[in-house]
Write a protein that holds these residues in place. Structure first.
Motif, PDB file in Angstrom:
ATOM      1  N   THR A 291      -5.317  11.059  -6.939  1.00 35.08           N
ATOM      2  CA  THR A 291      -6.021  10.454  -5.799  1.00 35.08           C
ATOM      3  C   THR A 291      -5.562   9.019  -5.572  1.00 35.08           C
ATOM      4  O   THR A 291      -5.306   8.607  -4.436  1.00 35.08           O
ATOM      5  CB  THR A 291      -7.541  10.482  -6.059  1.00 35.08           C
ATOM      6  N   GLU A 292      -5.444   8.249  -6.653  1.00 38.53           N
ATOM      7  CA  GLU A 292      -5.013   6.855  -6.529  1.00 38.53           C
ATOM      8  C   GLU A 292      -3.604   6.757  -5.964  1.00 38.53           C
ATOM      9  O   GLU A 292      -3.323   5.925  -5.091  1.00 38.53           O
ATOM     10  CB  GLU A 292      -5.055   6.171  -7.894  1.00 38.53           C
ATOM     11  N   LEU A 293      -2.698   7.598  -6.466  1.00 37.99           N
ATOM     12  CA  LEU A 293      -1.299   7.506  -6.021  1.00 37.99           C
ATOM     13  C   LEU A 293      -1.119   8.046  -4.608  1.00 37.99           C
ATOM     14  O   LEU A 293      -0.270   7.547  -3.858  1.00 37.99           O
ATOM     15  CB  LEU A 293      -0.389   8.237  -7.008  1.00 37.99           C
ATOM     16  N   PHE A 294      -1.902   9.045  -4.241  1.00 38.04           N
ATOM     17  CA  PHE A 294      -1.885   9.478  -2.845  1.00 38.04           C
ATOM     18  C   PHE A 294      -2.402   8.348  -1.947  1.00 38.04           C
ATOM     19  O   PHE A 294      -1.906   8.145  -0.841  1.00 38.04           O
ATOM     20  CB  PHE A 294      -2.724  10.739  -2.655  1.00 38.04           C
ATOM     21  N   SER A 295      -3.403   7.615  -2.441  1.00 33.69           N
ATOM     22  CA  SER A 295      -3.913   6.467  -1.678  1.00 33.69           C
ATOM     23  C   SER A 295      -2.839   5.394  -1.552  1.00 33.69           C
ATOM     24  O   SER A 295      -2.660   4.787  -0.493  1.00 33.69           O
ATOM     25  CB  SER A 295      -5.155   5.884  -2.349  1.00 33.69           C
ATOM     26  N   ARG A 296      -2.112   5.154  -2.658  1.00 30.22           N
ATOM     27  CA  ARG A 296      -1.022   4.175  -2.598  1.00 30.22           C
ATOM     28  C   ARG A 296       0.051   4.615  -1.604  1.00 30.22           C
ATOM     29  O   ARG A 296       0.541   3.812  -0.808  1.00 30.22           O
ATOM     30  CB  ARG A 296      -0.388   3.993  -3.979  1.00 30.22           C
ATOM     31  N   LEU A 297       0.408   5.897  -1.666  1.00 27.54           N
ATOM     32  CA  LEU A 297       1.418   6.426  -0.742  1.00 27.54           C
ATOM     33  C   LEU A 297       0.953   6.281   0.695  1.00 27.54           C
ATOM     34  O   LEU A 297       1.720   5.869   1.578  1.00 27.54           O
ATOM     35  CB  LEU A 297       1.688   7.903  -1.064  1.00 27.54           C
ATOM     36  N   ARG A 298      -0.322   6.600   0.933  1.00 26.32           N
ATOM     37  CA  ARG A 298      -0.861   6.486   2.283  1.00 26.32           C
ATOM     38  C   ARG A 298      -0.858   5.019   2.744  1.00 26.32           C
ATOM     39  O   ARG A 298      -0.478   4.736   3.881  1.00 26.32           O
ATOM     40  CB  ARG A 298      -2.278   7.051   2.342  1.00 26.32           C
ATOM     41  N   GLU A 299      -1.286   4.117   1.863  1.00 28.72           N
ATOM     42  CA  GLU A 299      -1.332   2.700   2.236  1.00 28.72           C
ATOM     43  C   GLU A 299       0.054   2.177   2.580  1.00 28.72           C
ATOM     44  O   GLU A 299       0.236   1.446   3.559  1.00 28.72           O
ATOM     45  CB  GLU A 299      -1.941   1.881   1.098  1.00 28.72           C
ATOM     46  N   GLN A 300       1.046   2.540   1.761  1.00 33.34           N
ATOM     47  CA  GLN A 300       2.408   2.095   2.026  1.00 33.34           C
ATOM     48  C   GLN A 300       2.927   2.693   3.338  1.00 33.34           C
ATOM     49  O   GLN A 300       3.577   2.001   4.133  1.00 33.34           O
ATOM     50  CB  GLN A 300       3.326   2.481   0.867  1.00 33.34           C
ATOM     51  N   ALA A 301       2.651   3.983   3.541  1.00 33.75           N
ATOM     52  CA  ALA A 301       3.095   4.641   4.766  1.00 33.75           C
ATOM     53  C   ALA A 301       2.420   4.035   5.986  1.00 33.75           C
ATOM     54  O   ALA A 301       3.056   3.812   7.032  1.00 33.75           O
ATOM     55  CB  ALA A 301       2.807   6.145   4.680  1.00 33.75           C
ATOM     56  N   GLU A 302       1.130   3.763   5.853  1.00 37.65           N
ATOM     57  CA  GLU A 302       0.393   3.164   6.967  1.00 37.65           C
ATOM     58  C   GLU A 302       0.912   1.761   7.268  1.00 37.65           C
ATOM     59  O   GLU A 302       1.061   1.392   8.438  1.00 37.65           O
ATOM     60  CB  GLU A 302      -1.100   3.112   6.639  1.00 37.65           C
ATOM     61  N   GLN A 303       1.196   0.998   6.220  1.00 37.16           N
ATOM     62  CA  GLN A 303       1.711  -0.354   6.429  1.00 37.16           C
ATOM     63  C   GLN A 303       3.040  -0.321   7.165  1.00 37.16           C
ATOM     64  O   GLN A 303       3.279  -1.099   8.097  1.00 37.16           O
ATOM     65  CB  GLN A 303       1.871  -1.063   5.082  1.00 37.16           C
ATOM     66  N   THR A 304       3.911   0.612   6.762  1.00 39.07           N
ATOM     67  CA  THR A 304       5.199   0.756   7.451  1.00 39.07           C
ATOM     68  C   THR A 304       4.988   1.170   8.895  1.00 39.07           C
ATOM     69  O   THR A 304       5.630   0.640   9.816  1.00 39.07           O
ATOM     70  CB  THR A 304       6.076   1.789   6.730  1.00 39.07           C
ATOM     71  N   ALA A 305       4.083   2.132   9.108  1.00 37.17           N
ATOM     72  CA  ALA A 305       3.810   2.600  10.468  1.00 37.17           C
ATOM     73  C   ALA A 305       3.256   1.480  11.337  1.00 37.17           C
ATOM     74  O   ALA A 305       3.626   1.344  12.512  1.00 37.17           O
ATOM     75  CB  ALA A 305       2.836   3.777  10.431  1.00 37.17           C
ATOM     76  N   ILE A 306       2.373   0.671  10.762  1.00 42.65           N
ATOM     77  CA  ILE A 306       1.799  -0.453  11.508  1.00 42.65           C
ATOM     78  C   ILE A 306       2.881  -1.472  11.850  1.00 42.65           C
ATOM     79  O   ILE A 306       2.919  -2.011  12.968  1.00 42.65           O
ATOM     80  CB  ILE A 306       0.663  -1.098  10.698  1.00 42.65           C
TER      81      ILE A 306
END
Length: 770
Positions: A291-306
């Motif tokens: 769960t934590e690493l999926f959250s990290r992956l999502r945060e990084q992906a979202e930051q790139t998308a933003i």
């Protein structure tokens, strides 16, 4: 943690000096904005740029939040009477929220867990004894804890409770959790499979039905696609190790045993302790770390998308303005007709009309006559055509009109409709045009965004402009903040005409809130145009601080003070007066005279309150006052023979407009109502690591069609000078030649038009035979 400590941390991260960060922090505390600091306080921050100041703002907010969380955790642990000096020091030294939560993990109140119940039953001494000495006999040790009053009716029950306590204990060590987390990030593989019986309309997630990729290497767009598929209940995601063999002992369990230095082989407690370790991994850590690493992956992906969204938005907002020209806008449609709106050079609405050139009415000739009449009557210089439904047919209508009626001085251009409908139904549009239908308001927006994209697009929620990547899947607060900052930077870099700007545009000016922006417009409506910047002080609630922050970004054309049309801040007017006096001329005679300005010795004007950076900015502005940083206006010319997806074939070379730039390439409108994708590997002849380095939204480009999937509405394009085509592409070269010959024939032939202007069926058949 003190502000000085914050400054040191941020300076180290951003590779700048602590005194620069401290200066920026002090200015923020005084209410200064990023655009103002970057433009008018260069001496104070030693030249920090706007993006560096934004980063300082972001990190300062994070560190402040981190500090608040530390105090909350310290209070919680202290209330439990478990706070030691060593633990307090570790918590205060934490540099990230993840490590902070690792330290807090053993002290988080957990209700009704098996371990909690076992501790309440008095079994913790048993667990600790077996952990301390694995050579003890578990059964013998457990005998002393059998107590029917506490529902411990056997040694097996006692040992089970002790094992529950050990499971929780093994899963809580901060150092171990951090090690396992980073190892799993390095080694973990995301597995994606299709959920049985899940309906995937259009097979949007087909590429992920049986997919795997190292979690640390998944690019932003694929990560967000995976999470979208999971949210839609189409994909199931798991985080696994790459080698899926059946381990005798899981390698991470072995790491846990090594961390706790457990020498338990062939001891009486080996089975109990190994089971506790395995359960700690399987039941406590594996899922939580996933769960934590999926959250990290999502945060990084979202930051790139933003970041991609913000970059595209900046390119779009800073697109070349066509300028102050009378403009006729066409909002295309079939059944409901093509909505027309004429606006003057300043964007003021003049006239509306609706024509019906397309099916079912097919009033082609009548529509051309109306267009020609309006162009002549209002002396229209620009025709702005929305790129939505029926746009290519409408573009052809305009082209025929301009040619047939000899309107050679009028220029046409295709304009993105994205967000026009959002604006037309907004409260701002209702205020601007209370008596106009929403469709006509949309047409007005299409006209104005050609004249000045920045001034018009700021009226629309940035998320509605449509240049984002998975924009609805990312953190909406973070997205809104990033887009707000982008718009602010764009507006202030261009500057705003104080006498023509809308309240929406003024609201993005440094130091101006929406309330102040509305007050400025209200003052202007009541008192007439501003003739001097200092009149801003007469606007209700606009105090000295707001004036300081905003004045330099507001322009007054043909005002009483020539400096008011420049980016020179009023606080520096006295310096310019001294410069003019030194040369023996008036200020007005100094502006726009580079030869005269170059005679100045800037070091003579350096003082405690003004340094060389500001003096150089003043001189640059005096040479070209009110200069616009945006590029010159150009438009794409779509191939008139290509109007639908089926008209495309591999090998065709077309001109188009970049509509969106992503991490994996760029989307280009080639005039067929479906954008094509130029993959990052086809953006240039050389290797490209970041698409934004070679291309931007709104850019006019030449592309070659590589492949067309009509069923899936996918177009693959290339910007390489000599792209390698597939066998289908090579076979299609003959098709391209036919299309080119057909286009050339149509330009020289004189077909007999029917009522829709396309020629008779016989004409078409004859052209095809040629």
């Amino acid at each position: 943690m003190t502000e000085q400590t914050f400054a040191k941390i941020i300076a180290n991260e951003l590779a700048v000096q602590p005194n620069q960060v401290a200066a920026a922090m002090a200015l923020f505390a005084e209410g200064a904005t990023v655009p103002f600091i970057a433009r008018y306080r260069k001496e104070v921050t030693a030249g920090l740029e706007d993006h560096q100041l934004r980063d300082i703002e972001t990190r300062l907010a994070y560190l402040t939040s981190l500090e608040e969380r530390k105090q909350t955790i310290l209070s919680s642990i202290a209330a439990q009477q478990k706070l030691t000096p060593e633990l307090e020091a570790d918590i205060l030294a934490c540099a990230s929220k993840t490590l902070l939560e690792d330290l807090y993990r053993p002290f988080k109140p957990v209700r009704n867990s098996k371990a909690t119940k076992a501790k309440e039953a008095g079994l913790e001494p048993l667990a600790l004894a077996l952990l301390a000495d694995p050579n003890l006999n578990p059964e013998e040790q457990a005998q002393a804890f059998v107590n029917s009053e506490k529902d411990i009716d056997s040694t097996a029950t006692a040992l089970s409770g002790a094992q529950d306590i050990l499971v929780e204990h093994f899963a809580q060590a901060a150092g171990l959790v951090a090690q396992l987390r980073e190892r799993l990030w390095r080694e973990g593989v995301v597995m994606s499979t299709q959920i049985k019986d899940a309906v995937d309309e259009g097979e949007k997630f087909k590429d992920y039905y049986a997919y795997q990729e190292a979690i640390s290497k998944i690019p932003s767009h694929r990560a967000l696609a995976l999470f979208r598929g999971e949210a839609a209940a189409i994909l199931r995601l798991k985080l696994e190790l790459p080698d899926q063999q059946d381990y005798a002992v899981h390698p991470y369990v072995e790491q846990m045993r090594a961390f706790y230095q457990l020498r338990i082989t062939n001891t009486p407690c080996e089975s109990l302790l190994m089971q506790a370790l395995q359960q700690a991994w399987r039941l406590k850590l594996a899922k939580s770390l996933e769960t934590e690493l999926f959250s990290r992956l999502r945060e990084q992906a979202e930051q790139t998308a933003i970041e991609v969204f913000a970059h595209n938005l900046k390119d779009l907002l800073l697109a070349a303005p066509a300028g102050a020209k009378v403009t006729l806008a066409l909002d295309p449609g079939y059944r409901t007709g093509v909505k027309l709106a004429v606006v003057d050079q300043t964007g003021k609405f003049l006239h509306q009309e609706v024509i019906y050139p397309h099916v079912p009415q097919q009033q082609w000739q009548q529509s051309k006559a109306i267009l020609a009449k309006l162009i002549k009557q209002y002396q229209v210089e620009l025709v702005s055509i929305g790129n939505g439904t029926a746009s290519r047919e409408t573009d052809q209508l305009v082209a025929e009109t301009l040619k047939e009626f000899g309107l050679t001085s009028t220029q046409k251009a295709m304009v993105s409709e994205a967000g026009a409908s959002v604006y037309s139904a907004s409260s701002l549009a209702q205020q601007e045009f209370p008596n106009l239908d929403v469709t006509i308001r949309g047409a007005v927006s299409i006209a104005r965004r050609l004249q000045d994209p920045l001034a018009e697009l700021v009226k629309i929620d940035p998320k509605a402009i449509g240049v984002g990547q998975y924009q609805h899947d990312v953190n909406q607060i973070a997205l809104a903040q990033a887009l707000q900052a982008t718009v602010e930077d764009c507006v202030n870099s261009v500057g705003v005409d104080l006498n023509t700007a809308s309240s929406a545009l003024l609201g993005y000016v440094s130091g101006l809130s929406p309330t102040l922006a509305n007050n400025i417009v209200a003052w202007r409506d009541a008192n007439g145009r501003f003739n001097q910047r200092k009149q801003l002080r007469l606007v209700p609630r606009l105090g000295p601080k707001a004036f300081e922050q905003a004045a330099g970004f507001l322009r007054i054309r043909d005002g009483e003070d020539p400096l008011d049309q420049s980016a020179v801040h009023p606080e520096s007017y006295s310096i310019v007066t001294k410069m003019a006096a030194r040369l023996g001329v008036k200020v007005a005679d100094l502006i726009g005279q580079p030869t005269l300005i170059k005679q100045l010795k800037l070091n003579e004007f350096v003082a405690d309150t003004i340094g060389m950076p500001t003096l150089m900015d003043i001189v640059a502005e005096l040479e070209k006052p009110g200069r616009d940083p945006r590029p010159s206006f150009v438009t794409a010319r779509f191939d008139e023979s290509i109007t639908e997806l089926k008209d495309l074939a591999p090998g065709l070379v077309l001109e188009g407009v970049v509509t969106n730039v992503t991490h994996f390439g760029a989307f280009v409108d080639v005039g067929v109502h479906q954008d094509g994708l130029v993959h990052i590997s086809h953006l240039a002849d050389q290797f490209v690591s970041d698409p934004h380095q070679v291309i931007k939204a709104g850019q006019v480009v030449k592309v070659t069609v590589l492949d067309v999937e009509v069923a899936r509405k996918r177009i693959s394009l290339s910007m390489k000078s000599n792209p390698t085509l597939s066998s289908a592409g090579l076979a299609a070269s003959a098709t391209q030649n036919k299309v080119e010959r057909k286009t050339a024939d149509q330009k020289t032939a004189k077909p007999t038009p029917n009522n829709n202007g396309f020629g008779t069926l016989a004409d078409k058949f004859a052209a095809l035979k040629r």
